[in-house]
Design an enzyme around this catalytic site. Structure first.
Site, PDB file in Angstrom:
ATOM      1  N   ASN A  65      -5.463  12.360  -0.458  1.00 21.37           N
ATOM      2  CA  ASN A  65      -4.410  11.724   0.396  1.00 21.37           C
ATOM      3  C   ASN A  65      -5.325  10.782   1.330  1.00 21.37           C
ATOM      4  O   ASN A  65      -6.760  11.028   1.411  1.00 21.37           O
ATOM      5  CB  ASN A  65      -3.531  12.461   0.982  1.00 21.37           C
ATOM      6  CG  ASN A  65      -2.597  11.794   1.818  1.00 21.37           C
ATOM      7  OD1 ASN A  65      -1.920  10.812   1.246  1.00 21.37           O
ATOM      8  ND2 ASN A  65      -2.130  12.300   3.071  1.00 21.37           N
ATOM      9  N   LYS A  66      -4.822  10.127   2.391  1.00 23.30           N
ATOM     10  CA  LYS A  66      -5.698   9.481   3.300  1.00 23.30           C
ATOM     11  C   LYS A  66      -6.612  10.193   4.014  1.00 23.30           C
ATOM     12  O   LYS A  66      -6.261  11.438   4.351  1.00 23.30           O
ATOM     13  CB  LYS A  66      -4.399   8.945   4.250  1.00 23.30           C
ATOM     14  CG  LYS A  66      -5.061   7.975   5.351  1.00 23.30           C
ATOM     15  CD  LYS A  66      -6.020   6.819   5.044  1.00 23.30           C
ATOM     16  CE  LYS A  66      -5.322   5.968   4.008  1.00 23.30           C
ATOM     17  NZ  LYS A  66      -6.315   4.903   3.426  1.00 23.30           N
ATOM     18  N   ARG A  94      -7.078  -0.937  -7.261  1.00 23.19           N
ATOM     19  CA  ARG A  94      -7.536   0.245  -6.329  1.00 23.19           C
ATOM     20  C   ARG A  94      -7.730   1.607  -6.868  1.00 23.19           C
ATOM     21  O   ARG A  94      -6.691   1.674  -8.195  1.00 23.19           O
ATOM     22  CB  ARG A  94      -6.693   0.534  -5.192  1.00 23.19           C
ATOM     23  CG  ARG A  94      -6.516  -0.564  -4.166  1.00 23.19           C
ATOM     24  CD  ARG A  94      -5.595  -0.245  -2.893  1.00 23.19           C
ATOM     25  NE  ARG A  94      -6.028   0.603  -1.916  1.00 23.19           N
ATOM     26  CZ  ARG A  94      -5.516   1.277  -0.918  1.00 23.19           C
ATOM     27  NH1 ARG A  94      -4.317   1.019  -0.740  1.00 23.19           N
ATOM     28  NH2 ARG A  94      -6.063   2.006  -0.101  1.00 23.19           N
ATOM     29  N   GLN A 145      -2.487   3.017   9.885  1.00 23.83           N
ATOM     30  CA  GLN A 145      -1.119   3.069   9.206  1.00 23.83           C
ATOM     31  C   GLN A 145      -0.322   3.812   9.947  1.00 23.83           C
ATOM     32  O   GLN A 145       0.954   3.597  10.070  1.00 23.83           O
ATOM     33  CB  GLN A 145      -1.263   3.757   7.737  1.00 23.83           C
ATOM     34  CG  GLN A 145      -1.878   2.907   6.842  1.00 23.83           C
ATOM     35  CD  GLN A 145      -3.336   3.186   6.627  1.00 23.83           C
ATOM     36  OE1 GLN A 145      -4.360   3.683   7.562  1.00 23.83           O
ATOM     37  NE2 GLN A 145      -4.057   3.080   5.452  1.00 23.83           N
ATOM     38  N   ARG A 200       1.013  -1.346  -0.126  1.00 22.85           N
ATOM     39  CA  ARG A 200      -0.066  -0.015   0.038  1.00 22.85           C
ATOM     40  C   ARG A 200       0.522   1.266  -0.006  1.00 22.85           C
ATOM     41  O   ARG A 200       2.041   1.175   0.198  1.00 22.85           O
ATOM     42  CB  ARG A 200      -0.933   0.028   1.319  1.00 22.85           C
ATOM     43  CG  ARG A 200      -0.238  -0.391   2.528  1.00 22.85           C
ATOM     44  CD  ARG A 200      -0.403   0.414   3.705  1.00 22.85           C
ATOM     45  NE  ARG A 200      -0.374   1.911   3.556  1.00 22.85           N
ATOM     46  CZ  ARG A 200       0.804   2.510   3.666  1.00 22.85           C
ATOM     47  NH1 ARG A 200       2.004   1.820   3.920  1.00 22.85           N
ATOM     48  NH2 ARG A 200       0.852   3.725   3.737  1.00 22.85           N
ATOM     49  N   GLY A 201       0.196   2.322  -0.169  1.00 26.33           N
ATOM     50  CA  GLY A 201       0.807   3.620  -0.394  1.00 26.33           C
ATOM     51  C   GLY A 201       1.348   3.948  -1.863  1.00 26.33           C
ATOM     52  O   GLY A 201       1.622   2.904  -2.566  1.00 26.33           O
ATOM     53  N   ALA A 202       0.769   5.079  -2.230  1.00 29.70           N
ATOM     54  CA  ALA A 202       0.957   5.295  -3.858  1.00 29.70           C
ATOM     55  C   ALA A 202       2.176   5.132  -4.558  1.00 29.70           C
ATOM     56  O   ALA A 202       1.966   4.318  -5.483  1.00 29.70           O
ATOM     57  CB  ALA A 202       0.482   6.799  -3.910  1.00 29.70           C
ATOM     58  N   ASP A 258      -1.831  10.593  -2.708  1.00 36.80           N
ATOM     59  CA  ASP A 258      -2.100   9.650  -3.657  1.00 36.80           C
ATOM     60  C   ASP A 258      -2.330  10.109  -5.059  1.00 36.80           C
ATOM     61  O   ASP A 258      -2.414   9.470  -5.967  1.00 36.80           O
ATOM     62  CB  ASP A 258      -3.391   9.023  -3.104  1.00 36.80           C
ATOM     63  CG  ASP A 258      -2.816   8.011  -1.929  1.00 36.80           C
ATOM     64  OD1 ASP A 258      -2.915   8.439  -0.858  1.00 36.80           O
ATOM     65  OD2 ASP A 258      -2.821   6.681  -2.237  1.00 36.80           O
TER      66      ASP A 258
HETATM   67  O1  MRU Z   1      -4.488   3.301   1.858  1.00 34.42           O
HETATM   68  P1  MRU Z   1      -2.994   3.631   1.775  1.00 34.42           P
HETATM   69  O2  MRU Z   1      -2.493   3.053   3.250  1.00 34.42           O
HETATM   70  O3  MRU Z   1      -2.578   3.097   0.442  1.00 34.42           O
HETATM   71  O4  MRU Z   1      -3.204   5.183   1.790  1.00 34.42           O
HETATM   72  C1  MRU Z   1      -1.848   5.676   1.546  1.00 34.42           C
HETATM   73  C2  MRU Z   1      -1.687   7.158   1.796  1.00 34.42           C
HETATM   74  O5  MRU Z   1      -2.805   7.903   1.701  1.00 34.42           O
HETATM   75  C3  MRU Z   1      -0.476   7.778   1.665  1.00 34.42           C
HETATM   76  O6  MRU Z   1      -0.317   8.836   2.397  1.00 34.42           O
HETATM   77  C4  MRU Z   1      -0.158   8.062   0.355  1.00 34.42           C
HETATM   78  O7  MRU Z   1      -0.240   6.918  -0.666  1.00 34.42           O
HETATM   79  C5  MRU Z   1       1.305   8.711  -0.140  1.00 34.42           C
HETATM   80  S1  MRU Z   1       2.591   7.292   0.429  1.00 34.42           S
HETATM   81  C6  MRU Z   1       4.109   8.133  -0.100  1.00 34.42           C
END
Ligand code: MRU
Length: 344
Positions: free
Chosen positions: A247-248, A98, A196, A55-57, A237
């Site tokens: 973003n999250k 996703r 997270q 996970r994480g973009a 994201d």
């Molecule tokens: O749902 P996730 O854990 O994939 O969400 C991740 C985020 O929102 C991060 O802040 C974003 O992807 C940036 S990661 C460098």
């Protein structure tokens, strides 16, 4: 720009190519267990992304880049279709994992442009991976100019090594800032419902021996009022052409709180997070995850429902600075974004 010779807190690699497949650190098992998955099919990778083993973009984008390598292998032995049709359908499967992190689509679209994919995609994917780590380090150095005295920072979600090829975006800035003695307190918001922050950001900092303080998401307003936070530093994201950011979930609340309390907001993201098809936040698809992730099972679903959006949208006017590896944009807007994109 500040010089830095060695990035001493660079120890974590969540996604690597190993033994003709992907080696993924299963992030669902952290912090209790460090378990690695071996992924050797596009179907398995689709599930790993969807179910958040990775996970994480930027990390999703890197996984997809290596997923395209798996797609070439599968398409080469697919007797039912021609190579191109089979290859593209496997990339489409990965794209459906996703919807919000644009790095996934940017990586897959870039993979489609690689000539002679059977022979060239692996070295291209390795370059995509390595470029991400280099971008994170460049961004951390550029961001250091904003940490001009020991500053207290709050970060949200996990935008660290785990969310990238390594080092991290927001956490890369904090790592470099800490190494340079520019950071006072580091606060990590829990980031309900997936936690997270509590599970992953704390794990990373503990691994690197960097002190960190966990906070409930709901404690941030009063912490800001008390003057405990100077900067909110987050990843993204998707960044739109006008500087709006996805973003999250919870980032928008932090941005509003930051504006109210005179706290600054930094968004740190590589240019692989730019969405050239999104003029503004209106064009971003927000992932809605299963209510099962937040709804206790004792409730009757016919009476009790839940909402579980994974991301939210922060308008550009609430952002103090966007840091990319190609340059920084203070008080972002469409014309400054255009200048950055044209310069890239
Ligand atoms: O749902 P996730 O854990 O994939 O969400 C991740 C985020 O929102 C991060 O802040 C974003 O992807 C940036 S990661 C460098």
């Amino acid at each position: 720009m500040i010089e830095i010779d060695t990035f001493i807190y660079d120890t974590i690699r969540p996604v690597t190519w190993h033994d003709n497949g992907l080696r993924l650190l299963d992030q669902r098992q952290l912090p209790e267990q460090e378990v690695y998955l071996h992924i050797n099919s596009t179907q398995a990778l689709h599930e790993a992304i969807k179910n958040m083993a990775v996970r994480g973009a930027p990390a999703i984008g890197i996984a997809a880049a290596y997923g395209a390598v798996l797609a070439t292998k599968e398409a080469s032995s697919d007797q039912s279709k021609g190579f191109a049709e089979s290859f593209n359908s496997r990339l489409d499967l990965l794209a459906s994992s996703r919807p919000t992190a644009v790095n996934l689509f940017n990586a897959l679209n870039a993979a489609k442009q690689v000539l002679d994919p059977i022979n060239n995609l692996l070295s291209w994917a390795n370059s995509w991976f390595e470029a991400d780590i280099i971008a994170n380090k460049k961004m951390s150095v550029q961001a250091a100019q904003y940490l001009t005295e020991p500053v207290n920072v709050l970060t949200h979600c996990n935008a660290g090594a785990l969310a990238t090829g390594g080092y991290g975006t927001a956490l890369g800035v904090i790592r470099t800032g800490f190494q340079m003695g520019l950071i006072g307190a580091i606060y990590a918001g829990e980031t309900r419902p997936w936690n997270q922050g509590a599970r992953l950001t704390l794990w990373e900092f503990q691994k690197d021996n960097i002190p960190v303080t966990l906070t409930a998401d709901s404690a941030v307003a009063s912490m800001m009022k008390k003057g405990l936070i100077d900067w909110v530093i987050v990843g993204a994201d998707s960044i739109c052409l006008n500087g709006d950011v996805a973003n999250k979930i919870g980032t928008y609340s932090l941005a509003v709180l930051a504006k109210h309390h005179g706290v600054k907001l930094m968004v740190v993201a590589p240019t692989t997070t730019l969405d050239l098809n999104a003029k503004s936040a209106d064009d971003i698809v927000i992932e809605q995850r299963s209510t099962d992730e937040i709804l206790p099972t004792v409730y009757k679903k016919e009476l009790v429902d839940a909402l579980n959006p994974a991301f939210d949208l922060t308008p550009a006017e609430l952002i103090s600075v966007i840091v990319t590896e190609k340059g920084v944009i203070e008080s972002p807007d469409a014309s400054k974004m255009k200048a950055l994109i044209n310069h890239s």
